[in-house]
Design a protein around this motif. Sequence first.
Motif, PDB file in Angstrom:
ATOM      1  N   GLN A  79       0.803  -1.217   0.000  1.00 43.84           N
ATOM      2  CA  GLN A  79       0.000   0.000   0.000  1.00 43.84           C
ATOM      3  C   GLN A  79       0.841   1.273   0.000  1.00 43.84           C
ATOM      4  O   GLN A  79       0.409   2.301  -0.525  1.00 43.84           O
ATOM      5  CB  GLN A  79      -0.947   0.005   1.207  1.00 43.84           C
ATOM      6  CG  GLN A  79      -1.979  -1.099   1.169  1.00 43.84           C
ATOM      7  CD  GLN A  79      -2.869  -1.012  -0.053  1.00 43.84           C
ATOM      8  OE1 GLN A  79      -3.267   0.072  -0.489  1.00 43.84           O
ATOM      9  NE2 GLN A  79      -3.173  -2.171  -0.638  1.00 43.84           N
ATOM     10  N   LYS A  80       2.033   1.226   0.576  1.00 44.78           N
ATOM     11  CA  LYS A  80       2.846   2.445   0.638  1.00 44.78           C
ATOM     12  C   LYS A  80       3.716   2.633  -0.606  1.00 44.78           C
ATOM     13  O   LYS A  80       4.392   3.649  -0.739  1.00 44.78           O
ATOM     14  CB  LYS A  80       3.732   2.430   1.879  1.00 44.78           C
ATOM     15  CG  LYS A  80       4.878   1.440   1.827  1.00 44.78           C
ATOM     16  CD  LYS A  80       5.729   1.520   3.079  1.00 44.78           C
ATOM     17  CE  LYS A  80       6.923   0.560   3.011  1.00 44.78           C
ATOM     18  NZ  LYS A  80       7.754   0.638   4.230  1.00 44.78           N
ATOM     19  N   GLY A  81       3.715   1.666  -1.512  1.00 40.40           N
ATOM     20  CA  GLY A  81       4.537   1.761  -2.708  1.00 40.40           C
ATOM     21  C   GLY A  81       3.836   2.503  -3.835  1.00 40.40           C
ATOM     22  O   GLY A  81       2.609   2.625  -3.884  1.00 40.40           O
ATOM     23  N   LEU A  82       4.645   3.007  -4.773  1.00 41.74           N
ATOM     24  CA  LEU A  82       4.100   3.684  -5.940  1.00 41.74           C
ATOM     25  C   LEU A  82       3.424   2.680  -6.866  1.00 41.74           C
ATOM     26  O   LEU A  82       3.766   1.493  -6.870  1.00 41.74           O
ATOM     27  CB  LEU A  82       5.218   4.403  -6.703  1.00 41.74           C
ATOM     28  CG  LEU A  82       5.832   5.630  -6.025  1.00 41.74           C
ATOM     29  CD1 LEU A  82       7.052   6.088  -6.807  1.00 41.74           C
ATOM     30  CD2 LEU A  82       4.809   6.752  -5.925  1.00 41.74           C
ATOM     31  N   PRO A  83       2.481   3.140  -7.681  1.00 42.23           N
ATOM     32  CA  PRO A  83       1.908   2.242  -8.693  1.00 42.23           C
ATOM     33  C   PRO A  83       2.985   1.809  -9.682  1.00 42.23           C
ATOM     34  O   PRO A  83       4.010   2.470  -9.850  1.00 42.23           O
ATOM     35  CB  PRO A  83       0.836   3.104  -9.373  1.00 42.23           C
ATOM     36  CG  PRO A  83       0.574   4.232  -8.429  1.00 42.23           C
ATOM     37  CD  PRO A  83       1.840   4.465  -7.684  1.00 42.23           C
ATOM     38  N   GLY A 115      -1.633  11.744  -5.400  1.00 40.27           N
ATOM     39  CA  GLY A 115      -1.696  13.071  -4.827  1.00 40.27           C
ATOM     40  C   GLY A 115      -1.142  13.127  -3.410  1.00 40.27           C
ATOM     41  O   GLY A 115      -0.932  12.104  -2.744  1.00 40.27           O
ATOM     42  N   PHE A 116      -0.926  14.327  -2.937  1.00 47.54           N
ATOM     43  CA  PHE A 116      -0.276  14.568  -1.655  1.00 47.54           C
ATOM     44  C   PHE A 116      -1.018  13.835  -0.522  1.00 47.54           C
ATOM     45  O   PHE A 116      -2.218  13.986  -0.339  1.00 47.54           O
ATOM     46  CB  PHE A 116      -0.250  16.062  -1.362  1.00 47.54           C
ATOM     47  CG  PHE A 116       0.293  16.395   0.005  1.00 47.54           C
ATOM     48  CD1 PHE A 116       1.640  16.324   0.273  1.00 47.54           C
ATOM     49  CD2 PHE A 116      -0.572  16.738   1.034  1.00 47.54           C
ATOM     50  CE1 PHE A 116       2.134  16.609   1.529  1.00 47.54           C
ATOM     51  CE2 PHE A 116      -0.083  17.029   2.299  1.00 47.54           C
ATOM     52  CZ  PHE A 116       1.275  16.962   2.540  1.00 47.54           C
ATOM     53  N   GLY A 117      -0.253  13.012   0.241  1.00 49.79           N
ATOM     54  CA  GLY A 117      -0.788  12.354   1.429  1.00 49.79           C
ATOM     55  C   GLY A 117      -1.520  11.056   1.180  1.00 49.79           C
ATOM     56  O   GLY A 117      -1.889  10.349   2.134  1.00 49.79           O
ATOM     57  N   LYS A 118      -1.741  10.670  -0.098  1.00 49.69           N
ATOM     58  CA  LYS A 118      -2.516   9.454  -0.369  1.00 49.69           C
ATOM     59  C   LYS A 118      -1.745   8.198   0.051  1.00 49.69           C
ATOM     60  O   LYS A 118      -2.313   7.285   0.660  1.00 49.69           O
ATOM     61  CB  LYS A 118      -2.885   9.378  -1.848  1.00 49.69           C
ATOM     62  CG  LYS A 118      -3.940  10.378  -2.267  1.00 49.69           C
ATOM     63  CD  LYS A 118      -4.344  10.165  -3.715  1.00 49.69           C
ATOM     64  CE  LYS A 118      -5.419  11.166  -4.134  1.00 49.69           C
ATOM     65  NZ  LYS A 118      -5.845  10.955  -5.540  1.00 49.69           N
ATOM     66  N   LEU A 119      -0.458   8.138  -0.278  1.00 50.68           N
ATOM     67  CA  LEU A 119       0.313   6.948   0.062  1.00 50.68           C
ATOM     68  C   LEU A 119       0.443   6.779   1.574  1.00 50.68           C
ATOM     69  O   LEU A 119       0.341   5.665   2.102  1.00 50.68           O
ATOM     70  CB  LEU A 119       1.701   7.015  -0.583  1.00 50.68           C
ATOM     71  CG  LEU A 119       1.761   6.786  -2.087  1.00 50.68           C
ATOM     72  CD1 LEU A 119       3.194   6.847  -2.578  1.00 50.68           C
ATOM     73  CD2 LEU A 119       1.140   5.448  -2.460  1.00 50.68           C
ATOM     74  N   SER A 120       0.673   7.879   2.280  1.00 53.83           N
ATOM     75  CA  SER A 120       0.795   7.781   3.741  1.00 53.83           C
ATOM     76  C   SER A 120      -0.530   7.352   4.365  1.00 53.83           C
ATOM     77  O   SER A 120      -0.553   6.587   5.336  1.00 53.83           O
ATOM     78  CB  SER A 120       1.250   9.124   4.319  1.00 53.83           C
ATOM     79  OG  SER A 120       0.302  10.145   4.031  1.00 53.83           O
ATOM     80  N   VAL A 125      -3.862   3.008   6.833  1.00 53.10           N
ATOM     81  CA  VAL A 125      -5.005   2.095   6.805  1.00 53.10           C
ATOM     82  C   VAL A 125      -4.530   0.647   6.874  1.00 53.10           C
ATOM     83  O   VAL A 125      -5.056  -0.166   7.650  1.00 53.10           O
ATOM     84  CB  VAL A 125      -5.845   2.325   5.532  1.00 53.10           C
ATOM     85  CG1 VAL A 125      -6.900   1.230   5.375  1.00 53.10           C
ATOM     86  CG2 VAL A 125      -6.532   3.687   5.581  1.00 53.10           C
ATOM     87  N   ALA A 126      -3.505   0.324   6.084  1.00 52.25           N
ATOM     88  CA  ALA A 126      -2.988  -1.050   6.080  1.00 52.25           C
ATOM     89  C   ALA A 126      -2.336  -1.410   7.413  1.00 52.25           C
ATOM     90  O   ALA A 126      -2.449  -2.543   7.881  1.00 52.25           O
ATOM     91  CB  ALA A 126      -1.986  -1.216   4.940  1.00 52.25           C
ATOM     92  N   SER A 127      -1.659  -0.449   8.033  1.00 51.24           N
ATOM     93  CA  SER A 127      -0.988  -0.725   9.309  1.00 51.24           C
ATOM     94  C   SER A 127      -1.998  -1.011  10.417  1.00 51.24           C
ATOM     95  O   SER A 127      -1.822  -1.953  11.201  1.00 51.24           O
ATOM     96  CB  SER A 127      -0.098   0.466   9.703  1.00 51.24           C
ATOM     97  OG  SER A 127       0.925   0.665   8.751  1.00 51.24           O
TER      98      SER A 127
END
Length: 454
Positions: A79-83, A115-120, A125-127
């Motif tokens: 989830q934290k990785g780029l597409p 976009g800003f903050g989506k990956l974090s 959510v996954a954590s």
Amino acid sequence: MKPIFKHKGTKVTKAVNPMPGLTWCSLCLSVLFSTLVFSDPFATNLTLQAALDHGAENNPQLLAVFNQWKGAEQNIAVQKGLPDPTLTYGHYFESVETRTGSQNQRFGLSQTFPGFGKLSSKKAVASTHAAGAGDRYRRAKLNLNLSIATSYAELHYLKRSTEITEDRIRLIQDLEKVARTRYKAGAPMAPVLQAQVELGRLEDRLLSLNDLHQPQKAQLNATLNRPATAPLSWPASLPYRAVEADPETLRRELARTSPELAELAHSVEQSGHQIRLARRERLPDFTLGVQFIETGNASTAVTDSGKDPVIGTIGINLPIWFGKNRARIASAAYKKTAAQFSLENREQTLDADIRQILFKLRDADRKINLYKESLIPKAEQSLEVNRKAYEAGQMEFINLIDAERMLLEFDLAHERALADHLIARAELSQLTGTDFLTEKNKHQDTKNTKSDTP
């Protein structure tokens, strides 16, 4: 084998085994039986701790929950990785003629950046989902311990019920002999018949107990992920530990110790992260890329003939469907509210459940002490007094039967209280997440833990 000394002139005949295969067959069966017994420790020695350890390592349902937890932990990195980047290829079915030559095909490579903050937010959510899965595993292990402890306690109660019933049968058989002796001496036959009726009642009870043995063993074997018919000895003992716990103290510590409340709390936290993610979904994603166009040579001599152009690209998605975005945020908010209500409800019902289990523990403790210290010794004394009085012709035989039945009832009630106490401790451990089942802890009364069985 002793040596054979042959005297001179004496013919010695060698002994012949009439069934040579029987010896080898018996030896093989003995070795096989010994191997099966010694390879399975439960066939000779069944303890509660060994059963709990075996269940934790082999129960398939618990192993399934464990792997779900580990899978959720691995999903955090996803989830934290780029597409993944995108590689594109285009072929011109008809060449595009340009000044520098004909364009035949193109290649492209692009990478999207959320976009800003989506990956974090996705990582958060996954954590929290993984943390909740860990709590679910802890809760599944406590549920398994409760199932094992219940089956173990019931099997031990069955063992003691069988032993007590067998002991009473031997007692009634002795009393019947006394009644027969007195009948031969001219006493009424009624005591003989009363003894036979009581003996028949006890033998019927013993048959039921013996018939229940296999289903009880199958139940515990199933919990331990063993075949229903796997060898299983009687439980060695029934661990007893007095528990003194204040419900208010337990309630204050539930947020720290209860895996069920921890899982619900993580669900609330996860819903909060989902709300933030839903809000950030309104922000656009950016895509950066590069394209390369293969170009052939120009038909006329021109500058840059056949030069392949390279194009830089930038893209942006347009989250303009505002109704969908509002619905996504509202959905996450409703889920958080539901999770909060679920947590609040379970906090209240858990407190009530704990108080009910503490009552069961106190009640079982009272009965254990009452039967052990008072009722059973008095019932034994009453039985002995009635027996001597009957043998002396000063008491009716029915009074002796009543005394025997009372002692049987008290013995079984004492064993039932011991089994209920163990089951209640397992239930308390399952509700609070604190080990009241096998280990001493600060809530226990150390004054009453000198022996495993009272």
